[in-house]
Design a protein around this motif. Sequence first.
Motif, PDB file in Angstrom:
ATOM      1  N   UNK A  46      49.343  36.045 -93.493  1.00  0.00           N
ATOM      2  CA  UNK A  46      48.978  34.701 -93.030  1.00  0.00           C
ATOM      3  C   UNK A  46      49.832  34.313 -91.824  1.00  0.00           C
ATOM      4  N   UNK A  47      51.144  34.548 -91.926  1.00  0.00           N
ATOM      5  CA  UNK A  47      52.054  34.122 -90.856  1.00  0.00           C
ATOM      6  C   UNK A  47      51.688  34.792 -89.533  1.00  0.00           C
ATOM      7  N   UNK A  48      51.365  36.094 -89.595  1.00  0.00           N
ATOM      8  CA  UNK A  48      51.029  36.837 -88.367  1.00  0.00           C
ATOM      9  C   UNK A  48      49.637  36.502 -87.870  1.00  0.00           C
ATOM     10  N   UNK A  49      48.669  36.667 -88.743  1.00  0.00           N
ATOM     11  CA  UNK A  49      47.283  36.683 -88.265  1.00  0.00           C
ATOM     12  C   UNK A  49      46.623  35.312 -88.274  1.00  0.00           C
TER      13      UNK A  49
ATOM     14  N   UNK B  86      33.247  29.079 -85.204  1.00  0.00           N
ATOM     15  CA  UNK B  86      34.513  29.823 -85.210  1.00  0.00           C
ATOM     16  C   UNK B  86      34.918  30.125 -86.641  1.00  0.00           C
ATOM     17  N   UNK B  87      35.561  31.226 -86.816  1.00  0.00           N
ATOM     18  CA  UNK B  87      36.137  31.502 -88.122  1.00  0.00           C
ATOM     19  C   UNK B  87      37.512  30.874 -88.208  1.00  0.00           C
ATOM     20  N   UNK B  88      37.713  30.101 -89.267  1.00  0.00           N
ATOM     21  CA  UNK B  88      39.028  29.500 -89.470  1.00  0.00           C
ATOM     22  C   UNK B  88      40.102  30.564 -89.588  1.00  0.00           C
ATOM     23  N   UNK B  89      39.688  31.735 -90.080  1.00  0.00           N
ATOM     24  CA  UNK B  89      40.645  32.813 -90.294  1.00  0.00           C
ATOM     25  C   UNK B  89      41.154  33.427 -89.002  1.00  0.00           C
ATOM     26  N   UNK B  90      40.381  33.315 -87.920  1.00  0.00           N
ATOM     27  CA  UNK B  90      40.797  33.964 -86.683  1.00  0.00           C
ATOM     28  C   UNK B  90      41.444  33.005 -85.699  1.00  0.00           C
ATOM     29  N   UNK B  91      41.316  31.749 -85.979  1.00  0.00           N
ATOM     30  CA  UNK B  91      41.875  30.759 -85.070  1.00  0.00           C
ATOM     31  C   UNK B  91      43.393  30.801 -85.150  1.00  0.00           C
ATOM     32  N   UNK B  92      44.047  30.809 -83.984  1.00  0.00           N
ATOM     33  CA  UNK B  92      45.510  30.769 -83.980  1.00  0.00           C
ATOM     34  C   UNK B  92      45.952  29.326 -84.203  1.00  0.00           C
ATOM     35  N   UNK B  93      46.245  29.042 -85.411  1.00  0.00           N
ATOM     36  CA  UNK B  93      46.698  27.693 -85.724  1.00  0.00           C
ATOM     37  C   UNK B  93      48.158  27.560 -85.345  1.00  0.00           C
ATOM     38  N   UNK B  94      48.628  26.326 -85.275  1.00  0.00           N
ATOM     39  CA  UNK B  94      50.003  26.157 -84.843  1.00  0.00           C
ATOM     40  C   UNK B  94      50.971  26.476 -85.969  1.00  0.00           C
ATOM     41  N   UNK B  95      51.133  25.581 -86.879  1.00  0.00           N
ATOM     42  CA  UNK B  95      52.217  25.762 -87.830  1.00  0.00           C
ATOM     43  C   UNK B  95      51.721  25.681 -89.261  1.00  0.00           C
ATOM     44  N   UNK B  96      50.436  25.890 -89.432  1.00  0.00           N
ATOM     45  CA  UNK B  96      49.896  25.769 -90.779  1.00  0.00           C
ATOM     46  C   UNK B  96      49.820  24.303 -91.141  1.00  0.00           C
ATOM     47  N   UNK B  97      49.047  23.958 -92.145  1.00  0.00           N
ATOM     48  CA  UNK B  97      48.974  22.556 -92.542  1.00  0.00           C
ATOM     49  C   UNK B  97      50.368  22.006 -92.844  1.00  0.00           C
ATOM     50  N   UNK B  98      50.647  20.822 -92.358  1.00  0.00           N
ATOM     51  CA  UNK B  98      51.921  20.208 -92.686  1.00  0.00           C
ATOM     52  C   UNK B  98      52.958  20.353 -91.595  1.00  0.00           C
TER      53      UNK B  98
END
Lengths: 139, 171
Positions: A46-49, B86-98
């Motif tokens: 999760x952290x990487x991808x 878009x796939x949520x799984x491929x999007x480069x999110x910033x810091x995760x929820x929170x």
Amino acid sequence: MALKANDLTAGTTHSAVLVEDLKRTQIVQYAGASGDYNPIHTDELFAREAAGYPGVFAHGMLTMGMTGKMITDYVGDGRLTKFGVRFTNQVWPGDDLQSTATFADIEEVDGNKLANFEVTTVNQNGDVVLMGYAQARVD
Amino acid sequence: MPAARFPIEASHILMFARSVGDDNPIYSDAEYAAGCEPGSIIAPPTFMQASAQFDPDYFLRPKIGQPWFGSGKEATGLPPKTETGESGGNEKKSSGPGGLHAEQHFEYHRHPKPGDVLSATAKQGKRWEKQGKRSGKLIFTESIVEYRDQNGELVVTARGVGVATERPVDQ
């Protein structure tokens, strides 16, 4: 054993090694104890991808918790009155951390002597990962 | 929502102290602690953070029967974003929820000990924005949590600052 006000002079320092070669397992151990299972700290994939980081990194609060041991080992059990920090850089698996408390001054409140310290934690490259303050009741 | 009921327990203190690498027997050995100034096991300085265990809605803990955003078959368990394709799984999110934790401050009126039952009340603090060099726009939010004991006495005041980043922090 608590500190004595008379033994503290401006610039007096206390340092301790907090961790050498921080392990991912310790980060997971902290997640379990604190209840913060954020996958940016516990889930390499999760952290990487998904989050776009090089990998998992430590909770800021793990660094603060380890820093707390340096302080309480120095000022004595139950003596801490304030402890506050800013997280200035991320801490990664494999990091070595060292922390230092530097005495600043003493204030008297309600007959108690309260010693103020600056607190800094650095990694193996000398980067500051945490900076803040602590205040403790001294004799 | 903060923990309405945060029972301070010796085994939780033991596990928490271990996790931060603190082997001081004041956190694990009741007999030893009885001979020390505090007179009993006490909680380590950052233990209030573990009140998350007793917050029924804490969103950084997987909950039974609810989706979890950590990896399984995919890098994230977030459902794909169908609206944009878009796939949520491929999007480069910033810091995760929170977002990320920027600051934490504690004021100890006394140190909690096993047997205490604390209750936490939170109030929203300030909110501010800043342009970051390494992670784009930063949005800071502050919250203040007061932990009171079974007698209504203030035990610990905690002030936290969280930051949401526009993109992952440059390394």
